[in-house]
Design a protein around this motif. Structure first.
Motif, PDB file in Angstrom:
ATOM      1  N   LEU A  64       0.816  -1.220   0.000  1.00  0.00           N
ATOM      2  CA  LEU A  64       0.000   0.000   0.000  1.00  0.00           C
ATOM      3  C   LEU A  64       0.849   1.270   0.000  1.00  0.00           C
ATOM      4  N   ASN A  65       2.162   1.107   0.114  1.00  0.00           N
ATOM      5  CA  ASN A  65       3.045   2.259  -0.035  1.00  0.00           C
ATOM      6  C   ASN A  65       3.444   2.501  -1.492  1.00  0.00           C
ATOM      7  N   LEU A  66       3.037   1.596  -2.373  1.00  0.00           N
ATOM      8  CA  LEU A  66       3.317   1.790  -3.799  1.00  0.00           C
ATOM      9  C   LEU A  66       2.065   2.355  -4.460  1.00  0.00           C
ATOM     10  N   PRO A  67       2.156   3.533  -5.099  1.00  0.00           N
ATOM     11  CA  PRO A  67       0.956   4.165  -5.659  1.00  0.00           C
ATOM     12  C   PRO A  67       0.140   3.249  -6.579  1.00  0.00           C
ATOM     13  N   ALA A  68       0.816   2.441  -7.416  1.00  0.00           N
ATOM     14  CA  ALA A  68       0.064   1.590  -8.347  1.00  0.00           C
ATOM     15  C   ALA A  68      -0.710   0.505  -7.589  1.00  0.00           C
ATOM     16  N   ASP A  69      -0.092  -0.061  -6.562  1.00  0.00           N
ATOM     17  CA  ASP A  69      -0.774  -1.088  -5.757  1.00  0.00           C
ATOM     18  C   ASP A  69      -1.948  -0.480  -4.994  1.00  0.00           C
ATOM     19  N   LEU A  70      -1.704   0.697  -4.412  1.00  0.00           N
ATOM     20  CA  LEU A  70      -2.775   1.373  -3.672  1.00  0.00           C
ATOM     21  C   LEU A  70      -3.952   1.671  -4.602  1.00  0.00           C
ATOM     22  N   ALA A  71      -3.644   2.138  -5.802  1.00  0.00           N
ATOM     23  CA  ALA A  71      -4.706   2.466  -6.764  1.00  0.00           C
ATOM     24  C   ALA A  71      -5.521   1.211  -7.117  1.00  0.00           C
ATOM     25  N   ARG A  72      -4.826   0.060  -7.200  1.00  0.00           N
ATOM     26  CA  ARG A  72      -5.510  -1.207  -7.516  1.00  0.00           C
ATOM     27  C   ARG A  72      -6.528  -1.559  -6.427  1.00  0.00           C
ATOM     28  N   ILE A  73      -6.140  -1.382  -5.180  1.00  0.00           N
ATOM     29  CA  ILE A  73      -7.058  -1.713  -4.074  1.00  0.00           C
ATOM     30  C   ILE A  73      -8.195  -0.686  -4.011  1.00  0.00           C
ATOM     31  N   GLU A  74      -7.867   0.579  -4.268  1.00  0.00           N
ATOM     32  CA  GLU A  74      -8.923   1.610  -4.326  1.00  0.00           C
ATOM     33  C   GLU A  74      -9.972   1.239  -5.368  1.00  0.00           C
ATOM     34  N   SER A  84     -19.095  -5.080   1.453  1.00  0.00           N
ATOM     35  CA  SER A  84     -19.959  -4.356   2.398  1.00  0.00           C
ATOM     36  C   SER A  84     -19.206  -3.923   3.654  1.00  0.00           C
ATOM     37  N   LEU A  85     -17.929  -4.304   3.744  1.00  0.00           N
ATOM     38  CA  LEU A  85     -17.158  -3.972   4.951  1.00  0.00           C
ATOM     39  C   LEU A  85     -15.692  -3.773   4.581  1.00  0.00           C
ATOM     40  N   LEU A  86     -15.117  -2.698   5.075  1.00  0.00           N
ATOM     41  CA  LEU A  86     -13.668  -2.476   4.944  1.00  0.00           C
ATOM     42  C   LEU A  86     -13.070  -2.411   6.336  1.00  0.00           C
ATOM     43  N   VAL A  87     -12.041  -3.227   6.558  1.00  0.00           N
ATOM     44  CA  VAL A  87     -11.244  -3.085   7.780  1.00  0.00           C
ATOM     45  C   VAL A  87      -9.918  -2.464   7.365  1.00  0.00           C
ATOM     46  N   ASN A  88      -9.794  -1.171   7.640  1.00  0.00           N
ATOM     47  CA  ASN A  88      -8.625  -0.368   7.275  1.00  0.00           C
ATOM     48  C   ASN A  88      -7.612  -0.565   8.396  1.00  0.00           C
ATOM     49  N   ASN A  89      -6.841  -1.645   8.298  1.00  0.00           N
ATOM     50  CA  ASN A  89      -6.029  -2.082   9.441  1.00  0.00           C
ATOM     51  C   ASN A  89      -4.527  -1.985   9.214  1.00  0.00           C
ATOM     52  N   ALA A  90      -4.063  -2.101   7.964  1.00  0.00           N
ATOM     53  CA  ALA A  90      -2.614  -2.112   7.720  1.00  0.00           C
ATOM     54  C   ALA A  90      -1.985  -0.868   8.322  1.00  0.00           C
ATOM     55  N   LEU A 117      -4.760   4.765   4.162  1.00  0.00           N
ATOM     56  CA  LEU A 117      -6.032   4.591   4.889  1.00  0.00           C
ATOM     57  C   LEU A 117      -7.094   5.560   4.372  1.00  0.00           C
ATOM     58  N   THR A 118      -6.675   6.791   4.101  1.00  0.00           N
ATOM     59  CA  THR A 118      -7.626   7.817   3.646  1.00  0.00           C
ATOM     60  C   THR A 118      -8.162   7.487   2.253  1.00  0.00           C
ATOM     61  N   ARG A 119      -7.253   7.130   1.349  1.00  0.00           N
ATOM     62  CA  ARG A 119      -7.689   6.859  -0.028  1.00  0.00           C
ATOM     63  C   ARG A 119      -8.607   5.628  -0.066  1.00  0.00           C
ATOM     64  N   LEU A 120      -8.278   4.620   0.749  1.00  0.00           N
ATOM     65  CA  LEU A 120      -9.111   3.413   0.770  1.00  0.00           C
ATOM     66  C   LEU A 120     -10.476   3.717   1.397  1.00  0.00           C
ATOM     67  N   ALA A 121     -10.477   4.549   2.435  1.00  0.00           N
ATOM     68  CA  ALA A 121     -11.753   4.916   3.058  1.00  0.00           C
ATOM     69  C   ALA A 121     -12.632   5.670   2.064  1.00  0.00           C
ATOM     70  N   LYS A 122     -12.033   6.574   1.313  1.00  0.00           N
ATOM     71  CA  LYS A 122     -12.805   7.365   0.334  1.00  0.00           C
ATOM     72  C   LYS A 122     -13.405   6.448  -0.724  1.00  0.00           C
ATOM     73  N   ALA A 123     -12.591   5.513  -1.227  1.00  0.00           N
ATOM     74  CA  ALA A 123     -13.082   4.601  -2.262  1.00  0.00           C
ATOM     75  C   ALA A 123     -14.227   3.743  -1.728  1.00  0.00           C
ATOM     76  N   ALA A 124     -14.051   3.201  -0.530  1.00  0.00           N
ATOM     77  CA  ALA A 124     -15.099   2.346   0.045  1.00  0.00           C
ATOM     78  C   ALA A 124     -16.344   3.175   0.351  1.00  0.00           C
ATOM     79  N   ALA A 125     -16.154   4.376   0.906  1.00  0.00           N
ATOM     80  CA  ALA A 125     -17.308   5.201   1.271  1.00  0.00           C
ATOM     81  C   ALA A 125     -18.148   5.536   0.036  1.00  0.00           C
ATOM     82  N   THR A 126     -17.476   5.801  -1.078  1.00  0.00           N
ATOM     83  CA  THR A 126     -18.197   6.127  -2.315  1.00  0.00           C
ATOM     84  C   THR A 126     -19.055   4.933  -2.751  1.00  0.00           C
ATOM     85  N   ASN A 127     -18.462   3.763  -2.694  1.00  0.00           N
ATOM     86  CA  ASN A 127     -19.173   2.527  -3.035  1.00  0.00           C
ATOM     87  C   ASN A 127     -20.344   2.297  -2.064  1.00  0.00           C
TER      88      ASN A 127
END
Ligand code: NAP
Length: 263
Positions: A64-74, A84-90, A117-127
């Motif tokens: 998740l420290n690599l922008p391309a990997d982070l974008a893939r998970i987003e 239906s659930l994200l555990v933002n734990n890493a 954590l922020t980018r993943l939360a935003k992506a999940a929240a939008t969904n």
């Protein structure tokens, strides 16, 4: 097999608290998407949980420290309506004072604990808002309210997680989306080895198992808690802390400086 509760995506699922969430959520009836860097560990956990629970357990290897990997998970979190659930734990920590710390390591910690954590939360929240349902669990830390305990940058990242989560809860609660922030105290995981102080250095009486931590956090979620501190015996203590904070509200922004400044 019971009907699926949907997919839970768990970051940092290869060990410790994240792996324990994986176990508990699979047993609660969630299918899982497990995210971390260590493919071998993720696959071993997926195989075991699939055998134990028959749930669908997918593995997505990502740093998740690599922008391309982070974008893939987003993208997955944004697009897959089965989630239906994200555990933002890493997350990673540090115990040394700032002056003894490597600036690049501090940056990597901020990128993982805050930016990812922020980018993943935003992506999940939008969904989730588009579905009108969903749950976001952010793993903070008690250092958010006790920032002098460990490395100050680590404490700062977790203060961010808490403030961000509470704001997000406020923003999303009327859109069918639940947000819980969990503030673990010392928990017996590899976190402490990574942070530079093996957990054996701490008094046993203050160290919780990851199993108890996650079971308490999930009980707090079921009880509707927005902020869960698994160690805290009396939740009224947190309420009093919040009441004191909220009491500042009417005086936090005025046209004139306070009289004591003599301006
Ligand atoms: P852990 O066992 O070290 O787990 C950390 C997880 O994060 C691992 O699965 C690790 O997997 C993953 N991770 C680390 N860097 C990553 C990266 N760049 N990309 C993707 N995944 C990464 O420690 P833990 O205690 O379970 O920590 C989980 C969370 O709890 C963290 O946010 C931590 O700050 C928080 N917390 C822990 C304690 C405690 O005392 N243990 C207390 C308060 C809060 P890979 O190495 O396979 O990538």
């Amino acid at each position: 097999m019971t009907q699926s509760k949907g997919y839970a995506l768990i970051t940092g699922a290869s060990s410790g608290i994240g792996a324990t969430y994986a176990d508990r959520l699979a047993r609660q009836g969630y299918d899982l998407i497990l995210v971390a860097r260590n493919q071998h560990r993720l696959e071993r956990l997926a195989t075991q949980l699939n055998a134990d629970t028959q749930r669908d357990i997918q593995v997505v290897v990502a740093d998740l420290n690599l922008p391309a990997d982070l974008a893939r998970i987003e993208q997955i979190l944004h697009d897959d309506s089965r989630i239906s659930l994200l555990v933002n734990n890493a997350g990673i920590g540090a115990t040394a004072p700032l002056l003894d710390s490597d600036a690049d390591k501090m940056e990597a910690m901020i990128l993982l604990n805050v930016l990812a954590l922020t980018r993943l939360a935003k992506a999940a929240a939008t969904n989730f808002v588009a579905q009108g349902r969903g749950t976001l669990i952010n793993i903070g830390s008690i250092v958010a309210v006790a920032p002098k305990l460990l490395n100050g940058v680590y404490g700062g990242t977790k203060a961010f997680v808490q403030a961000f989560s509470e704001s997000l809860e406020h923003e999303l609660s009327d859109k069918g989306v639940r947000v819980q922030v969990v503030l673990p105290g010392a928990t017996a995981t590899e976190f402490w080895d990574v942070a530079g102080l093996p957990v054996s250095n701490l008094p046993e009486t203050m160290v919780m198992t990851a199993q108890n931590l996650v079971d308490a956090a999930l009980a707090g979620l079921a009880q509707g808690e927005k902020v869960t501190i698994p160690s805290l015996p009396d939740s009224l203590d947190w309420d009093a802390y919040e009441t004191a904070r909220l009491a500042l509200g009417p005086n936090l922004s005025h046209r004139s400086p306070a009289p004591r400044y003599g301006v």
